[in-house]
Design a protein around this motif. Structure first.
Motif, short mmCIF file in Angstrom:
data_model
loop_
_atom_site.label_atom_id
_atom_site.label_comp_id
_atom_site.label_asym_id
_atom_site.label_seq_id
_atom_site.Cartn_x
_atom_site.Cartn_y
_atom_site.Cartn_z
N ALA A 258 0.84 -1.19 0.00
CA ALA A 258 0.00 0.00 0.00
C ALA A 258 0.88 1.24 0.00
O ALA A 258 1.97 1.25 0.58
CB ALA A 258 -0.92 0.01 1.22
N LYS A 259 0.40 2.29 -0.65
CA LYS A 259 1.11 3.56 -0.66
C LYS A 259 0.15 4.67 -0.23
O LYS A 259 -0.95 4.80 -0.77
CB LYS A 259 1.65 3.87 -2.06
CG LYS A 259 2.41 5.19 -2.13
CD LYS A 259 2.95 5.46 -3.51
CE LYS A 259 3.71 6.79 -3.54
NZ LYS A 259 4.25 7.08 -4.90
N VAL A 260 0.60 5.44 0.75
CA VAL A 260 -0.21 6.55 1.24
C VAL A 260 -0.04 7.73 0.29
O VAL A 260 1.02 8.33 0.20
CB VAL A 260 0.21 6.95 2.66
CG1 VAL A 260 -0.55 8.20 3.10
CG2 VAL A 260 -0.02 5.81 3.63
N ARG A 261 -1.11 8.04 -0.43
CA ARG A 261 -1.09 9.20 -1.33
C ARG A 261 -1.53 10.45 -0.59
O ARG A 261 -1.04 11.56 -0.84
CB ARG A 261 -1.99 8.95 -2.54
CG ARG A 261 -2.03 10.12 -3.52
CD ARG A 261 -2.94 9.85 -4.70
NE ARG A 261 -2.37 8.87 -5.61
CZ ARG A 261 -2.97 8.46 -6.74
NH1 ARG A 261 -4.17 8.95 -7.05
NH2 ARG A 261 -2.40 7.57 -7.51
N PHE A 284 -4.83 -4.93 -1.93
CA PHE A 284 -6.09 -4.97 -1.20
C PHE A 284 -7.28 -4.98 -2.16
O PHE A 284 -7.31 -4.22 -3.13
CB PHE A 284 -6.22 -3.76 -0.28
CG PHE A 284 -5.26 -3.77 0.88
CD1 PHE A 284 -5.02 -4.93 1.61
CD2 PHE A 284 -4.59 -2.61 1.24
CE1 PHE A 284 -4.14 -4.93 2.68
CE2 PHE A 284 -3.71 -2.60 2.32
CZ PHE A 284 -3.49 -3.77 3.04
N GLU A 285 -8.27 -5.83 -1.87
CA GLU A 285 -9.50 -5.80 -2.64
C GLU A 285 -10.52 -4.86 -1.99
O GLU A 285 -11.42 -4.34 -2.66
CB GLU A 285 -10.10 -7.20 -2.77
CG GLU A 285 -10.56 -7.83 -1.47
CD GLU A 285 -11.31 -9.13 -1.69
OE1 GLU A 285 -11.51 -9.49 -2.86
OE2 GLU A 285 -11.67 -9.78 -0.69
N LYS A 286 -10.39 -4.67 -0.67
CA LYS A 286 -11.28 -3.78 0.07
C LYS A 286 -10.47 -2.99 1.08
O LYS A 286 -9.49 -3.47 1.62
CB LYS A 286 -12.36 -4.57 0.80
CG LYS A 286 -13.30 -5.36 -0.08
CD LYS A 286 -14.30 -6.14 0.77
CE LYS A 286 -15.26 -6.95 -0.10
NZ LYS A 286 -16.23 -7.73 0.73
N PRO A 324 -7.50 -10.44 -1.10
CA PRO A 324 -8.45 -11.47 -1.52
C PRO A 324 -8.30 -12.78 -0.76
O PRO A 324 -9.26 -13.54 -0.61
CB PRO A 324 -8.12 -11.67 -3.00
CG PRO A 324 -7.52 -10.37 -3.43
CD PRO A 324 -6.73 -9.90 -2.24
N THR A 325 -7.10 -13.07 -0.25
CA THR A 325 -6.86 -14.35 0.42
C THR A 325 -6.96 -14.28 1.94
O THR A 325 -6.94 -15.31 2.60
CB THR A 325 -5.47 -14.89 0.04
OG1 THR A 325 -4.47 -13.92 0.40
CG2 THR A 325 -5.38 -15.16 -1.46
N SER A 326 -7.07 -13.07 2.50
CA SER A 326 -7.14 -12.95 3.95
C SER A 326 -8.60 -12.96 4.41
O SER A 326 -9.50 -12.54 3.69
CB SER A 326 -6.47 -11.67 4.42
OG SER A 326 -7.12 -10.53 3.90
N ARG A 327 -8.81 -13.46 5.62
CA ARG A 327 -10.17 -13.53 6.17
C ARG A 327 -10.58 -12.23 6.85
O ARG A 327 -11.76 -11.93 6.96
CB ARG A 327 -10.24 -14.68 7.18
CG ARG A 327 -9.99 -16.06 6.58
CD ARG A 327 -10.06 -17.14 7.62
NE ARG A 327 -11.37 -17.19 8.27
CZ ARG A 327 -11.66 -17.97 9.30
NH1 ARG A 327 -10.72 -18.76 9.81
NH2 ARG A 327 -12.87 -17.96 9.83
#
Length: 338
Positions: A258-261, A284-286, A324-327
């Motif tokens: 992730a990159k903080v813009r 990240f998907e969400k 997508p793979t994390s719960r």
């Protein structure tokens, strides 16, 4: 909600880290250089000279030579935790470190310098102060407690710390964990954790800091800069009149996740303020903001997640992402509203 990992802490001259910017090496070459360095065999490692020749053979530039040395040292040398806790001497002789594969910061720096020079690079060892677990935030450090390196490329000195790039100590034991963070960090970034005895080695574009100023700087963990936060923005925040003394809490995310813009860099957000968050992530998907236990999904356009929050009441606020793979979501940024 669970975090990927808890806060990373320093110990003495040792700092746990995670991958960050790889400096001037093209990303396509980085893996090639690292693979070559880690593939060094016993035959290549007979002497420091033979190892330097092997490492240099896989490099196409001086920066790649320094990278190969950094990668080999951070992988092959273990931190001498026993001597640290017993407060006994650990050898700083590069030949002894090369043979034992064990060192404290002075040994790491000495071996890096020797290998770099044998590779044809101009390198030196820097002695100074580093903020670790034994350091009390805002407290004074009486004696130098760390050593790191500088290497010159194209007439410009850049910084490297193989000790902090190689792992960390947890519960009295050494844990090997490679970190990109301390390969060619900007002087503005390293200034939060490292302070050389010789002010010239601060290498900052702005005026040199005094030791008192260094000691008073807010604590920063290495993962802070893994999020692509610009050190110049951090300095602007620290120097602002509104700054309350602590920077936003960050967590153990690998570089590039992730990159903080756009996000506030101060840990304390004022009640009544409106805060805008914009995070870039292909992983990240969400993403969502949790504010006083209320879940607020972030808008997604391509790889950019954004949201505007009206901080109307005191409480806790965090920015979280889910792959997508994390719960569950992992915490990326954490604040208090006060």
């Amino acid at each position: 909600m669970t975090t990927i990992a808890s806060w990373l802490f320093a110990l003495g001259g040792l700092f746990m880290g995670s991958p960050a910017c790889a400096g001037a090496i093209d990303s396509g070459r980085l893996g090639t250089v690292d693979t070559h360095a880690l593939a060094a065999t016993a035959q290549s490692e007979v002497t420091i000279l033979s190892l330097a020749q092997y490492l240099g053979a896989g490099a196409s530039s001086d920066v790649e030579k320094a990278r190969a040395v950094y990668r080999w040292v951070t992988d092959r040398i273990a931190y001498d935790a026993k001597s640290f806790f017993n407060q006994t001497h650990s050898s700083v002789d590069p030949d002894a470190v090369f043979q034992s594969r064990l060192a404290a910061c002075g040994g790491y720096a000495a071996l890096f310098e020797r290998l770099a020079k044998e590779s044809g690079l101009e390198a030196t060892t820097i002695i100074g102060y580093a903020k670790g677990l034994a350091h009390i935030a805002g407290g004074s450090m009486a004696e130098p407690n760390h050593a790191w390196n500088a290497v010159k490329f194209d007439g410009k000195w850049q910084l490297i710390d193989t000790t902090w790039g190689s792992g960390y100590i947890s519960d009295g034991a050494w844990v090997k964990q490679f970190s990109e963070t301390f390969f060619l960090p900007s002087p503005e970034q390293l200034a939060f954790s490292h302070f050389p005895q010789d002010a010239a080695w601060q290498l900052r574009l702005e005026r040199s800091l005094s030791k008192t100023e260094f000691e008073s700087l807010p604590e920063i963990n290495t993962t802070f800069f893994n999020l692509g936060i610009d050190p110049s923005d951090v300095w602007k925040t620290v120097k602002s009149q509104e700054f309350k003394g602590a920077l936003v809490h960050t967590f153990d995310l690998p570089a590039g996740v992730a990159k903080v813009r756009n996000a506030p860099l101060s840990y304390q957000l004022p009640v009544g303020s409106t805060q805008h968050f914009e995070i870039v992530s292909a992983s990240f998907e969400k993403m969502a903001v949790e504010y006083n236990k209320k879940w607020l999904p972030m808008k997604k356009i391509g790889d950019v997640f954004s949201i505007e929050i009206a901080a109307k009441s005191k409480g806790e606020l965090s920015v979280n992402g889910k792959t997508p793979t994390s719960r569950k979501h992992a915490t990326v940024l954490e604040y208090i509203v006060d």
